[in-house]
Design an enzyme around this catalytic site. Sequence first.
Site, PDB file in Angstrom:
ATOM      1  N   ALA A 127     -11.889  56.836  63.954  1.00  0.00           N
ATOM      2  CA  ALA A 127     -13.080  57.521  63.446  1.00  0.00           C
ATOM      3  C   ALA A 127     -13.559  56.976  62.107  1.00  0.00           C
ATOM      4  O   ALA A 127     -14.499  57.508  61.516  1.00  0.00           O
ATOM      5  CB  ALA A 127     -12.802  59.019  63.320  1.00  0.00           C
ATOM      6  N   SER A 132      -4.771  54.959  60.146  1.00  0.00           N
ATOM      7  CA  SER A 132      -3.663  54.011  60.051  1.00  0.00           C
ATOM      8  C   SER A 132      -3.051  54.007  58.654  1.00  0.00           C
ATOM      9  O   SER A 132      -1.825  54.045  58.504  1.00  0.00           O
ATOM     10  CB  SER A 132      -4.134  52.602  60.427  1.00  0.00           C
ATOM     11  N   GLU A 164      -0.587  46.349  57.124  1.00  0.00           N
ATOM     12  CA  GLU A 164      -1.836  46.317  57.880  1.00  0.00           C
ATOM     13  C   GLU A 164      -2.261  44.869  58.164  1.00  0.00           C
ATOM     14  O   GLU A 164      -2.686  44.543  59.278  1.00  0.00           O
ATOM     15  CB  GLU A 164      -2.927  47.028  57.085  1.00  0.00           C
ATOM     16  N   ASP A 176      -8.136  51.785  51.546  1.00  0.00           N
ATOM     17  CA  ASP A 176      -7.594  52.926  52.282  1.00  0.00           C
ATOM     18  C   ASP A 176      -6.275  53.420  51.693  1.00  0.00           C
ATOM     19  O   ASP A 176      -6.084  54.619  51.478  1.00  0.00           O
ATOM     20  CB  ASP A 176      -7.400  52.544  53.752  1.00  0.00           C
ATOM     21  N   TYR A 228     -15.022  42.962  62.410  1.00  0.00           N
ATOM     22  CA  TYR A 228     -14.562  43.085  61.026  1.00  0.00           C
ATOM     23  C   TYR A 228     -14.175  41.709  60.494  1.00  0.00           C
ATOM     24  O   TYR A 228     -14.560  41.316  59.383  1.00  0.00           O
ATOM     25  CB  TYR A 228     -13.381  44.054  60.975  1.00  0.00           C
TER      26      TYR A 228
END
Length: 386
Positions: A127, A132, A164, A176, A228
């Site tokens: 979303a 993550s 990540e 994030d 991305y």
Amino acid sequence: MSATIDATQVAQEFADIFGTAPDGVWSAPGRVNLIGEHTDYNEGFVLPFAIDRAAAVAIKLRGDNTARLRSSHGDQTTVTVDLSTLSHDTMQGWTAYPLGVVWVLRQLGVMIGGFDLYLHSTVPSGAGLSSSAAIECAVATAFNELANASLSRSELVLVGQRAENEVVGAPTGILDQSASLLATDGHAVFLDCRTQESELVPLDLAAAGLLILVVDTKVSHAHATGGYSARRASCELGAEVFGVPALRDISATDLPEASGLLDTETFRRVRHIVTENQRVLDTVAVLADGGPGAIGALLTASHASMRDDFEISCPELDLAVDTALANGALGARMTGGGFGGSAIALIPSAVEATVREAISQSFADAGFTAPDIFAVSPAPGARKIS
């Protein structure tokens, strides 16, 4: 389970699965990026805040070298991994997030043996709310304590980012993890992604009679896929052609020169980053001078830039933004990496029902999947909750 994490219930579910009580329960929030999209890996500025939806992990250390992992979502099966064989090939699916953090910590010399882990998250997956990173930061915070690693919050940010990047395969920046680890209640995190310096910026929405509505379009995205990565490659090309270390080093006054050096598409990508960095700085200044009610136009301008220059929006996101603005929102934009995910709308509390109903109806009229619409508040960062 509701959007609020119940630590007692998570611990009980762990006990039901593994037959013993956990050593503790740790939680880390998802985030909404108020403004500053794709600026993080360009060494620029971002302004996220942690939300009151989080990932929680209950963990108990074992005496062997086996890790057993279970999630409340998915097929409800327990994944068993021999940590002595831990590698990129053995970290698959959702387990790549917690095991990736463990792998990075072990690479840094942190002594982590076997463990049992149970994950429950109330952050919607796909979303654009950083489900993550919430997992990564909860796990990093837990093992930092359990292994007595004494890593700083800033060091844990880099642990999550490395997991990540190197394990999951998503070329993300530090936005994030910084939001999830550094946030406090009632504040946004103003982050300089080059220096990793951060500042807490008051974001008292309730006192201003405002709220932020999240519209999860249900259009799932994945950072590890091509869109991305292609945007990041465009940014790197722009910096290389312009002869600077990162797009952070280009200002609005440089854009006319940049237009002559770059192809049309790369120039549009660069223009978004340059103008978005300035919008972050302007938002911080406006929040200090006029409060959250004065930032709406900056949010809406950010969406237009992402839609037209960076081209990471989609029809569902555009419809959510346009409908919110037509029904009383002060500003609205997509949030997150794009290609789906969520939009946010800054609205007076008094028009919440009107905006919710209008967006739901507009999606139905367009034949789109019904969105999930909910309000979020700036929340605390990662911590032990039981």
